[in-house]
Design a protein around this motif. Structure first.
Motif, PDB file in Angstrom:
ATOM      1  N   VAL A 211       0.839  -1.199   0.000  1.00 46.61           N
ATOM      2  CA  VAL A 211       0.000   0.000   0.000  1.00 46.61           C
ATOM      3  C   VAL A 211       0.877   1.253   0.000  1.00 46.61           C
ATOM      4  CG1 VAL A 211      -1.752   1.296   1.281  1.00 46.61           C
ATOM      5  CG2 VAL A 211      -1.891  -1.204   1.134  1.00 46.61           C
ATOM      6  N   HIS A 212       1.912   1.224   0.826  1.00 41.30           N
ATOM      7  CA  HIS A 212       2.821   2.364   0.943  1.00 41.30           C
ATOM      8  C   HIS A 212       3.456   2.686  -0.425  1.00 41.30           C
ATOM      9  CE1 HIS A 212       5.843   4.951   2.712  1.00 41.30           C
ATOM     10  NE2 HIS A 212       6.839   4.135   2.417  1.00 41.30           N
ATOM     11  N   THR A 213       3.934   1.650  -1.098  1.00 39.90           N
ATOM     12  CA  THR A 213       4.546   1.858  -2.412  1.00 39.90           C
ATOM     13  C   THR A 213       3.512   2.381  -3.403  1.00 39.90           C
ATOM     14  OG1 THR A 213       5.866  -0.075  -1.871  1.00 39.90           O
ATOM     15  CG2 THR A 213       6.058   0.751  -4.107  1.00 39.90           C
ATOM     16  N   ALA A 214       2.310   1.787  -3.369  1.00 37.91           N
ATOM     17  CA  ALA A 214       1.266   2.219  -4.294  1.00 37.91           C
ATOM     18  C   ALA A 214       0.917   3.688  -4.058  1.00 37.91           C
ATOM     19  CB  ALA A 214       0.024   1.337  -4.108  1.00 37.91           C
ATOM     20  N   MET A 215       0.854   4.081  -2.796  1.00 43.44           N
ATOM     21  CA  MET A 215       0.490   5.460  -2.454  1.00 43.44           C
ATOM     22  C   MET A 215       1.540   6.452  -2.938  1.00 43.44           C
ATOM     23  SD  MET A 215      -2.329   5.873  -1.181  1.00 43.44           S
ATOM     24  CE  MET A 215      -3.618   4.701  -0.997  1.00 43.44           C
ATOM     25  N   VAL A 216       2.803   6.067  -2.771  1.00 43.59           N
ATOM     26  CA  VAL A 216       3.868   6.960  -3.245  1.00 43.59           C
ATOM     27  C   VAL A 216       3.711   7.167  -4.748  1.00 43.59           C
ATOM     28  CG1 VAL A 216       6.357   7.185  -3.569  1.00 43.59           C
ATOM     29  CG2 VAL A 216       5.462   6.369  -1.395  1.00 43.59           C
ATOM     30  N   ILE A 217       3.361   6.075  -5.450  1.00 39.54           N
ATOM     31  CA  ILE A 217       3.200   6.178  -6.898  1.00 39.54           C
ATOM     32  C   ILE A 217       2.001   7.062  -7.242  1.00 39.54           C
ATOM     33  CG2 ILE A 217       2.670   4.852  -8.993  1.00 39.54           C
ATOM     34  CD1 ILE A 217       4.268   2.534  -7.705  1.00 39.54           C
ATOM     35  N   VAL A 218       0.874   6.827  -6.547  1.00 36.10           N
ATOM     36  CA  VAL A 218      -0.352   7.565  -6.848  1.00 36.10           C
ATOM     37  C   VAL A 218      -0.178   9.052  -6.547  1.00 36.10           C
ATOM     38  CG1 VAL A 218      -2.754   7.857  -6.154  1.00 36.10           C
ATOM     39  CG2 VAL A 218      -1.798   5.568  -6.388  1.00 36.10           C
ATOM     40  N   HIS A 219       0.450   9.340  -5.398  1.00 38.47           N
ATOM     41  CA  HIS A 219       0.534  10.724  -4.946  1.00 38.47           C
ATOM     42  C   HIS A 219       1.471  11.572  -5.804  1.00 38.47           C
ATOM     43  CE1 HIS A 219      -1.642  11.695  -1.233  1.00 38.47           C
ATOM     44  NE2 HIS A 219      -1.775  10.383  -1.154  1.00 38.47           N
ATOM     45  N   ASP A 220       2.735  11.228  -5.731  1.00 44.74           N
ATOM     46  CA  ASP A 220       3.695  12.166  -6.301  1.00 44.74           C
ATOM     47  C   ASP A 220       4.968  11.412  -6.633  1.00 44.74           C
ATOM     48  OD1 ASP A 220       4.275  11.553  -3.700  1.00 44.74           O
ATOM     49  OD2 ASP A 220       4.711  13.593  -3.041  1.00 44.74           O
ATOM     50  N   LEU A 221       4.903  10.548  -7.621  1.00 41.99           N
ATOM     51  CA  LEU A 221       6.062   9.697  -7.854  1.00 41.99           C
ATOM     52  C   LEU A 221       7.372  10.470  -7.987  1.00 41.99           C
ATOM     53  CD1 LEU A 221       7.228   6.980  -7.939  1.00 41.99           C
ATOM     54  CD2 LEU A 221       6.687   6.791 -10.352  1.00 41.99           C
ATOM     55  N   PRO A 222       7.492  11.414  -8.933  1.00 43.64           N
ATOM     56  CA  PRO A 222       8.827  12.016  -9.047  1.00 43.64           C
ATOM     57  C   PRO A 222       9.214  12.826  -7.808  1.00 43.64           C
ATOM     58  CG  PRO A 222       7.293  12.928 -10.673  1.00 43.64           C
ATOM     59  CD  PRO A 222       6.556  11.871  -9.949  1.00 43.64           C
ATOM     60  N   GLU A 223       8.262  13.611  -7.269  1.00 42.64           N
ATOM     61  CA  GLU A 223       8.607  14.432  -6.100  1.00 42.64           C
ATOM     62  C   GLU A 223       8.881  13.555  -4.880  1.00 42.64           C
ATOM     63  OE1 GLU A 223       5.797  15.105  -7.814  1.00 42.64           O
ATOM     64  OE2 GLU A 223       6.384  16.915  -8.892  1.00 42.64           O
ATOM     65  N   GLY A 224       7.962  12.586  -4.657  1.00 41.88           N
ATOM     66  CA  GLY A 224       8.125  11.713  -3.483  1.00 41.88           C
ATOM     67  C   GLY A 224       9.441  10.962  -3.553  1.00 41.88           C
ATOM     68  N   TRP A 225       9.742  10.493  -4.733  1.00 41.16           N
ATOM     69  CA  TRP A 225      10.984   9.745  -4.943  1.00 41.16           C
ATOM     70  C   TRP A 225      12.192  10.654  -4.671  1.00 41.16           C
ATOM     71  CZ3 TRP A 225      11.607   4.693  -5.448  1.00 41.16           C
ATOM     72  CH2 TRP A 225      12.797   4.200  -5.974  1.00 41.16           C
ATOM     73  N   ALA A 226      12.119  11.891  -5.184  1.00 45.87           N
ATOM     74  CA  ALA A 226      13.221  12.829  -4.977  1.00 45.87           C
ATOM     75  C   ALA A 226      13.387  13.144  -3.491  1.00 45.87           C
ATOM     76  CB  ALA A 226      12.966  14.107  -5.764  1.00 45.87           C
ATOM     77  N   LYS A 227      12.246  13.195  -2.770  1.00 45.27           N
ATOM     78  CA  LYS A 227      12.313  13.524  -1.344  1.00 45.27           C
ATOM     79  C   LYS A 227      12.998  12.406  -0.565  1.00 45.27           C
ATOM     80  CE  LYS A 227       7.926  14.922  -1.327  1.00 45.27           C
ATOM     81  NZ  LYS A 227       6.577  14.995  -0.792  1.00 45.27           N
ATOM     82  N   ILE A 228      12.598  11.153  -0.841  1.00 49.60           N
ATOM     83  CA  ILE A 228      13.124  10.072  -0.002  1.00 49.60           C
ATOM     84  C   ILE A 228      14.543   9.698  -0.432  1.00 49.60           C
ATOM     85  CG2 ILE A 228      12.173   8.088  -1.272  1.00 49.60           C
ATOM     86  CD1 ILE A 228      12.422   8.592   2.566  1.00 49.60           C
ATOM     87  N   VAL A 229      14.911  10.009  -1.679  1.00 46.88           N
ATOM     88  CA  VAL A 229      16.262   9.674  -2.112  1.00 46.88           C
ATOM     89  C   VAL A 229      17.231  10.815  -1.840  1.00 46.88           C
ATOM     90  CG1 VAL A 229      17.722   9.029  -4.071  1.00 46.88           C
ATOM     91  CG2 VAL A 229      15.424   8.061  -3.847  1.00 46.88           C
ATOM     92  N   LEU A 230      16.843  12.024  -2.244  1.00 47.04           N
ATOM     93  CA  LEU A 230      17.783  13.144  -2.136  1.00 47.04           C
ATOM     94  C   LEU A 230      17.380  14.156  -1.063  1.00 47.04           C
ATOM     95  CD1 LEU A 230      18.573  13.693  -5.908  1.00 47.04           C
ATOM     96  CD2 LEU A 230      19.942  12.505  -4.199  1.00 47.04           C
ATOM     97  N   GLY A 231      16.209  13.982  -0.457  1.00 48.57           N
ATOM     98  CA  GLY A 231      15.870  14.820   0.681  1.00 48.57           C
ATOM     99  C   GLY A 231      14.922  15.964   0.360  1.00 48.57           C
ATOM    100  N   SER A 232      14.795  16.340  -0.937  1.00 49.51           N
ATOM    101  CA  SER A 232      13.931  17.477  -1.241  1.00 49.51           C
ATOM    102  C   SER A 232      13.206  17.243  -2.555  1.00 49.51           C
ATOM    103  CB  SER A 232      14.764  18.750  -1.339  1.00 49.51           C
ATOM    104  OG  SER A 232      14.050  19.712  -2.095  1.00 49.51           O
ATOM    105  N   GLN A 233      11.963  17.719  -2.624  1.00 48.75           N
ATOM    106  CA  GLN A 233      11.201  17.526  -3.861  1.00 48.75           C
ATOM    107  C   GLN A 233      11.763  18.381  -4.999  1.00 48.75           C
ATOM    108  OE1 GLN A 233       7.197  19.075  -3.689  1.00 48.75           O
ATOM    109  NE2 GLN A 233       7.705  20.138  -1.800  1.00 48.75           N
ATOM    110  N   TYR A 234      12.599  19.369  -4.622  1.00 48.64           N
ATOM    111  CA  TYR A 234      13.158  20.235  -5.663  1.00 48.64           C
ATOM    112  C   TYR A 234      14.475  19.694  -6.206  1.00 48.64           C
ATOM    113  CZ  TYR A 234       9.641  23.113  -3.568  1.00 48.64           C
ATOM    114  OH  TYR A 234       8.449  23.549  -3.074  1.00 48.64           O
ATOM    115  N   ALA A 235      14.918  18.550  -5.634  1.00 42.31           N
ATOM    116  CA  ALA A 235      16.154  17.950  -6.142  1.00 42.31           C
ATOM    117  C   ALA A 235      15.920  17.486  -7.579  1.00 42.31           C
ATOM    118  CB  ALA A 235      16.555  16.775  -5.272  1.00 42.31           C
ATOM    119  N   ASN A 236      16.992  17.332  -8.309  1.00 43.74           N
ATOM    120  CA  ASN A 236      16.929  16.895  -9.695  1.00 43.74           C
ATOM    121  C   ASN A 236      16.299  15.490  -9.791  1.00 43.74           C
ATOM    122  OD1 ASN A 236      17.804  15.479 -12.082  1.00 43.74           O
ATOM    123  ND2 ASN A 236      19.176  17.214 -12.463  1.00 43.74           N
TER     124      ASN A 236
END
Ligand SMILES: Nc1nc2c(c(=O)[nH]1)N[C@H]1C(S)=C(S)[C@@H](COP(=O)(O)O)O[C@H]1N2
Ligand SMILES: [Mo]
Length: 492
Positions: A211-236
């Motif tokens: 569910v957690h993975t699905a939600m990240v995808i549904v909500h904001d895949l690129p931003e969410g991914w950037a946040k958890i990997v690089l710390g900020s949604q504004y990261a590349n």
């Protein structure tokens, strides 16, 4: 609070994912060794509420718990293909590392302000979570700048309820804790229901992950991914995707290496992980003495079997003759070699104990055992100063009675002389008040109530006192240590 994640959250998050994959896979390996779950502590055949096996046990001949074991594929289980000993090593080594990661994470959560993300500070979180759920059920995505209430509640539940519950039910399966604090095991309804609850918690973890993975995808895949990997949604975003995928690939690679090395160099993995697991096991059991004494009502109506009786003509003819010609040989580093008949053993001072037998595969049964303390035999044979270990040799040639395990030679197990002198270490000739049945080890078996089941050699032939066990068998201190890579440190 901005939804940026500091480095320590991102690191503990990915390390947690790695350990959870190792824990889940090694846990599945352990489950495969006894692929049945019960709510009763007697593990009565036919009473499992959930089974992961199609095999039916025969009713016209004796079967053993080894026949019930399932071989699991290595993509699923760590390492798969019936390597319970190694699966346990991975599970116990990883859980120590997982606990450490959890403590660092929770410590930092409270040392910083980050706990505010997870811990609700108002009761309104419950009605708000309900409203959020309704939004999702209408297939909409709630607008948010922070964790929504449903997210907050589920993350808090996973960190502060599910994870501790996993550890508590895991501990409740420990025979070492059962022998010291039986009341703790009863909190969970017994060892077998703790085992069932532990498995259900795995399902809860798996459901959360999906569910957690699905939600990240549904909500904001690129931003969410950037946040958890690089710390900020504004990261590349491209960079975040590349680095994130490298992270996932490393987790996959570690799983592949752990599996491959375990299958190719099992002895190495047995020893390497033993360096972590065995001392931890010793420290964790030092706080009190293991001593069991169950009431007669606790005796199991059915007691499983593991290890078939010897089939060679000399042994079967002794059995046919009520073991009148059988002698227990006591030899090795002693002053007085002994040859004891069953009648002589029965005339020695005896002792009874009602205890729970814990097979490493996962089942447990209670019985009353009567026999001679090993200590009394040691006093009679008068060990030489150099004697440090007692080797218990059995009559069953495993190549004949258990050919598909691939191990050669007769069953044997080694214990050190301190263990041999413990109060509940006896040579049993009776079970539940009757002569020891053939399948449970007639004429004589070892009972060491402070160890797992495989140390308790059945069909005894000889006790040999030695200075070192490394020249015996494959040198690991027992047949199952040699062949199945079980740990030698299995004190309970
Ligand atoms: N001689 C001999 N002893 C043995 C074994 C065996 O295969 N051969 N199996 C061990 C294992 S793994 C267990 S769990 C217990 C089972 O004892 P039971 O058959 O009385 O239940 O015996 C232990 N002693
Ligand atoms: Mo066992």
């Amino acid at each position: 609070m901005p939804l940026d994640f500091p480095l320590w959250i991102r690191l503990t998050h990915v390390i947690n994912v790695l350990f959870l994959t190792l824990l889940a896979r090694s846990g599945i390996e352990i489950l495969g060794a006894h692929p049945k779950l019960y709510w009763n502590d007697d593990c009565r055949p036919g009473s499992a509420w959930l089974r992961f096996t199609r095999k039916q046990m025969p009713s016209d001949r004796i079967w053993t718990s080894k026949d019930e074991e399932e071989s699991l594929p290595s993509w699923l289980a760590l390492p798969g293909q019936r390597h319970l000993g190694l699966g346990r090593h991975w599970h116990f080594a990883t859980v120590l590392a997982w606990i450490l990661t959890g403590l660092v994470y929770v410590g930092l959560l409270f040392a910083t302000d980050e706990w505010r993300r997870l811990i609700p500070t108002s009761w309104s979180v419950f009605p708000d979570a309900w409203d959020t759920l309704l939004v999702y059920l209408h297939l909409n995505v709630p607008a948010q700048t922070d964790y929504n209430p449903l997210q907050q509640l589920s993350y808090a539940a996973v960190v502060f309820l599910l994870s501790p519950f996993m550890l508590l039910t895991g501990a409740a399966m420990s025979p070492a804790i059962a022998a010291r604090l039986p009341a703790y095991i009863r909190l969970f309804g017994g060892r077998q229901s703790a085992r069932s609850l532990h498995f259900l918690s795995l399902l809860a973890f798996a459901a959360f992950t999906v569910v957690h993975t699905a939600m990240v995808i549904v909500h904001d895949l690129p931003e969410g991914w950037a946040k958890i990997v690089l710390g900020s949604q504004y990261a590349n975003h491209t960079r975040a995707i590349v680095i994130g995928c490298i992270g996932l690939a490393v987790i996959l690679l570690i799983n592949l290496v752990a599996t491959g090395v375990s299958l190719r160099a099992p002895r190495f993995v047995q020893h390497a992980l033993g360096l972590i697991v065995d001392p931890a096991q010793r420290v964790l059991t030092r706080w009190s003495r293991s001593r069991q004494n169950y009431p007669a009502e606790a005796i199991s109506p059915y007691f499983r079997i593991n290890g078939l009786p010897p089939v060679d003509p000399a042994s079967t003819s002794m059995a046919a003759n009520q073991f009148r010609d059988w002698r227990l040989e006591v030899c090795g580093l002693i002053h007085n070699p002994l040859h004891l008949s069953l009648a002589e053993l029965r005339n020695l001072p005896s002792q009874s104990q009602t205890t729970k037998h814990n097979c490493i595969q996962g089942w447990s049964n209670v019985a009353e055992w009567t026999g001679v303390p090993v200590r009394a035999i040691l006093d009679r044979c008068d060990p030489l100063p150099g004697a440090r270990f007692a080797v218990f040799h059995a009559m069953d040639d495993k190549a004949e009675t258990d050919p598909d395990l691939g191990g050669a030679g007769h069953y044997y197990e080694v214990i050190d002389l301190n263990l041999a002198r413990e109060d509940q270490t006896i040579l049993a000739y009776a079970m539940n008040g009757s002569p020891l049945p053939i399948e449970h080890g007639a004429p004589l078996r070892l009972r060491i109530e402070t160890q797992l089941g495989f140390k308790m050699v059945k069909y005894l032939r000889a006790i040999e006192l030695v200075a070192d066990y490394r020249s015996i068998g494959a040198g690991q201190g027992g047949w199952r240590e040699d062949v199945q890579h079980y740990s030698r440190t299995v004190g309970i």
